[in-house]
Motif scaffolding. Structure first.
Motif, short mmCIF file in Angstrom:
data_model
loop_
_atom_site.label_atom_id
_atom_site.label_comp_id
_atom_site.label_asym_id
_atom_site.label_seq_id
_atom_site.Cartn_x
_atom_site.Cartn_y
_atom_site.Cartn_z
N GLN A 192 0.25 -16.97 13.76
CA GLN A 192 -0.77 -16.74 14.79
C GLN A 192 -1.54 -18.06 14.97
OE1 GLN A 192 -0.85 -13.91 16.64
NE2 GLN A 192 0.63 -13.13 15.23
N LYS A 193 -1.90 -18.50 16.44
CA LYS A 193 -2.34 -19.80 16.85
C LYS A 193 -4.18 -19.43 16.19
CE LYS A 193 -4.11 -22.74 20.26
NZ LYS A 193 -3.99 -22.88 21.82
N ALA A 194 -4.47 -20.26 15.42
CA ALA A 194 -5.73 -20.26 14.64
C ALA A 194 -7.00 -20.97 15.33
CB ALA A 194 -5.85 -20.45 13.26
N LEU A 195 -6.54 -22.17 15.73
CA LEU A 195 -7.58 -23.27 16.32
C LEU A 195 -6.68 -24.39 16.86
CD1 LEU A 195 -9.43 -25.24 13.46
CD2 LEU A 195 -7.44 -23.63 12.97
N THR A 196 -7.42 -25.25 17.47
CA THR A 196 -6.85 -26.59 18.10
C THR A 196 -7.59 -27.64 17.48
OG1 THR A 196 -6.03 -25.43 20.06
CG2 THR A 196 -5.99 -27.76 20.17
N LEU A 197 -7.09 -28.65 16.85
CA LEU A 197 -7.75 -29.90 16.36
C LEU A 197 -7.68 -30.99 17.48
CD1 LEU A 197 -6.41 -29.99 12.67
CD2 LEU A 197 -8.63 -29.01 13.72
N ARG A 198 -8.56 -31.69 17.58
CA ARG A 198 -8.89 -32.81 18.47
C ARG A 198 -9.56 -34.00 17.92
NH1 ARG A 198 -9.54 -28.57 22.00
NH2 ARG A 198 -8.01 -28.29 23.65
N GLY A 199 -9.32 -35.17 18.39
CA GLY A 199 -10.00 -36.54 17.92
C GLY A 199 -9.17 -37.01 16.91
N PRO A 200 -9.89 -38.22 16.35
CA PRO A 200 -9.23 -39.23 15.49
C PRO A 200 -9.17 -38.85 14.23
CG PRO A 200 -11.70 -39.59 15.68
CD PRO A 200 -11.32 -38.48 16.60
N LYS A 201 -9.79 -37.54 13.71
CA LYS A 201 -9.57 -37.07 12.35
C LYS A 201 -8.74 -35.90 12.28
CE LYS A 201 -13.89 -38.99 10.67
NZ LYS A 201 -14.98 -38.80 9.98
N ILE A 202 -7.69 -35.80 13.07
CA ILE A 202 -6.65 -34.36 12.99
C ILE A 202 -6.20 -34.35 11.78
CG2 ILE A 202 -4.46 -33.61 13.83
CD1 ILE A 202 -5.41 -34.45 16.65
N ALA A 203 -5.70 -35.26 11.24
CA ALA A 203 -5.05 -35.45 9.85
C ALA A 203 -5.86 -34.70 8.68
CB ALA A 203 -4.38 -36.60 9.41
N GLU A 204 -6.96 -35.44 8.58
CA GLU A 204 -7.89 -35.20 7.57
C GLU A 204 -8.32 -33.75 7.56
OE1 GLU A 204 -7.99 -37.61 9.43
OE2 GLU A 204 -8.70 -39.61 8.21
N GLU A 205 -8.52 -33.15 8.80
CA GLU A 205 -9.02 -31.71 9.02
C GLU A 205 -7.77 -30.77 8.77
OE1 GLU A 205 -10.37 -31.77 13.13
OE2 GLU A 205 -11.97 -33.15 12.81
N PHE A 206 -6.67 -31.19 9.22
CA PHE A 206 -5.54 -30.37 8.96
C PHE A 206 -5.31 -30.20 7.20
CE2 PHE A 206 -0.84 -29.51 8.04
CZ PHE A 206 -0.81 -28.06 8.75
N GLU A 207 -5.34 -31.39 6.52
CA GLU A 207 -5.35 -31.30 4.94
C GLU A 207 -6.17 -30.29 4.48
OE1 GLU A 207 -4.82 -34.92 2.88
OE2 GLU A 207 -4.54 -36.15 4.81
#
Length: 417
Positions: free
Chosen positions: A383-398
């Motif tokens: 299920q789609k849980a959220l959408t990431l934006r901005g320069p720190k997408i990688a760190e936030e996904f980790e």
């Protein structure tokens, strides 16, 4: 209309179970990953470090060279140091030419090793051959150790080879020289195992291997061995080579044989790049078993190969970072998060397959491709849980991956069940 052909692996060949330092080889147990050091065993510090690195990376058995008095004397010290580090690593002694003497002169070495590996092609020559072979087998009986009888194409028993060549010639040469050599490899292993049993070594302490350097030879020889013996079998393509060539050759040969249900331990014999990491052979062996569905060592990270839509390297860097972090943390996570090996992560690079692949994963991210809206939807459990934006997408996904692991596999999840 014919029914589709099944490509599921054949049932595992029934082999005798052998215990090696607490690890079960054969008898239906999962295929075991083995590796070998390339340090001078007499250098205790270097050998302990490399064995520890191999063990941490997932090698369940580690072979070390025992070629002279200094290396034999070092073995119990290496074993003791590893135990102090909390690593009960089964060590296999690799003996050639003077193994009988080294085991007799260094009883602490004979006791510290979990298994002896001997090569019937160079255990002794002429009339000394059978006696020196028997000496090693008797040592194995005395110390209650299993033995791998490892025939090698490059050091084949020349007397046996000559006899079989002569017999083939007298019969009108119905077989090619290559076929006779393959038969020699098989007979050398089987005759040596028969002699070991006659001396008194139980069948459940014998493992056989037949090392060759060509893919088709390995396939043919192990097929012959599996038909004529129920001994546990160790697989490995010797002198496989460096880099991609060694990986491809080993995978092609052992992958086919494993698919036939043959093989109880494997080693990927890669030549390291200059100053390269010896643990690479362990990682390749694990990946081979995992992609074939035989074992699960590490969470799967699915990542697209990239195309003209993915000119950014963000998804490549993120996939690499996540995979590196998962491998680095697995020794601890296996204890802390039981079942984490089954985790499936997707890191995709554009809208074409990104959302679909991410939905199929436990947790996945679809990064924006060239010209796409700079947003990265994250899917959790389909299920789609959220959408990431901005320069720190990688760190936030980790961080989201770590949170998912804790919630699904952590103590809190177990207590909730």
């Amino acid at each position: 209309m014919t029914s589709p052909r099944s490509y599921d692996p054949k049932p595992r060949r029934a082999s005798v179970a052998v215990e090696v330092g607490g690890v079960i080889v054969g008898g239906g147990a999962p295929v075991v990953v083995q590796s070998m050091t390339n340090t001078d065993t007499a250098d205790v510090d270097a050998t302990v470090k490399q064995v520890a690195d191999l063990f941490r990376s997932g090698s369940e058995l580690v072979r070390i060279t025992v070629d002279r008095d200094e290396s034999a004397a070092a073995v119990p010290k290496i074993r003791e140091r590893l135990l102090r580090l909390g690593m009960d690593v089964p060590l296999i002694g690799d003996f050639h030419y003077i193994g009988h003497k080294l085991l007799a002169d260094h009883p602490a070495c004979a006791e510290a090793l979990a298994k002896y590996r001997i090569n019937p092609g160079n255990v002794g020559f002429k009339d000394k051959k059978d006696k020196q072979f028997a000496d090693i087998i008797e040592m194995a009986i005395r110390y209650n150790k299993p033995v791998r009888i490892g025939v090698n194409w490059g050091s084949l028993d020349q007397e046996l080879l000559t006899r079989l060549m002569d017999e083939n010639q007298k019969a009108g040469s119905p077989l090619s020289a290559r076929d006779v050599t393959r038969e020699t490899v098989v007979q050398s292993a089987l005759l040596s195992a028969e002699l070991a049993e006659e001396i008194g070594l139980p069948r459940n302490r014998i493992i056989l291997s037949a090392k060759v350097s060509q893919v088709q030879d390995l396939i043919a020889i192990y097929s012959m061995l599996s038909e004529r013996s129920d001994h546990a079998l160790h697989l490995g393509l010797t002198e496989a080579g460096m880099g991609s060539k060694g990986i491809v050759a080993s995978s092609a040969a052992m992958g086919y044989v494993l698919q036939q249900g043959i093989g109880d331990t494997i080693r990927v014999s890669l030549t390291p790049e200059p100053n390269g990491d010896r643990t690479r052979e362990v990682i390749v062996a694990q990946e081979l078993l995992q992609v074939m569905g035989f074992r699960q060592f590490l969470p799967v990270v699915a990542a697209c190969p990239g195309c003209g839509r993915t000119t950014s390297t963000v998804f490549q860097e993120l996939a690499q970072k996540i995979e590196q972090d998962l491998r680095k943390n697995m020794p601890v996570w296996r204890e802390r998060y039981p079942g984490v090996e089954a985790l499936n992560v997707a890191v995709m690079g554009c809208i074409v397959n990104g959302p679909g692949e991410s939905k199929h994963a436990d947790i996945g991210i679809s990064l924006p491709g060239t010209g796409e809206t700079p947003a990265a939807p994250v899917f959790i459990d389909g299920q789609k849980a959220l959408t990431l934006r901005g320069p720190k997408i990688a760190e936030e996904f980790e961080s989201l991956v770590i949170d998912y692991i804790e919630k699904r596999f952590g103590k809190g999840a177990a207590a909730a069940e």
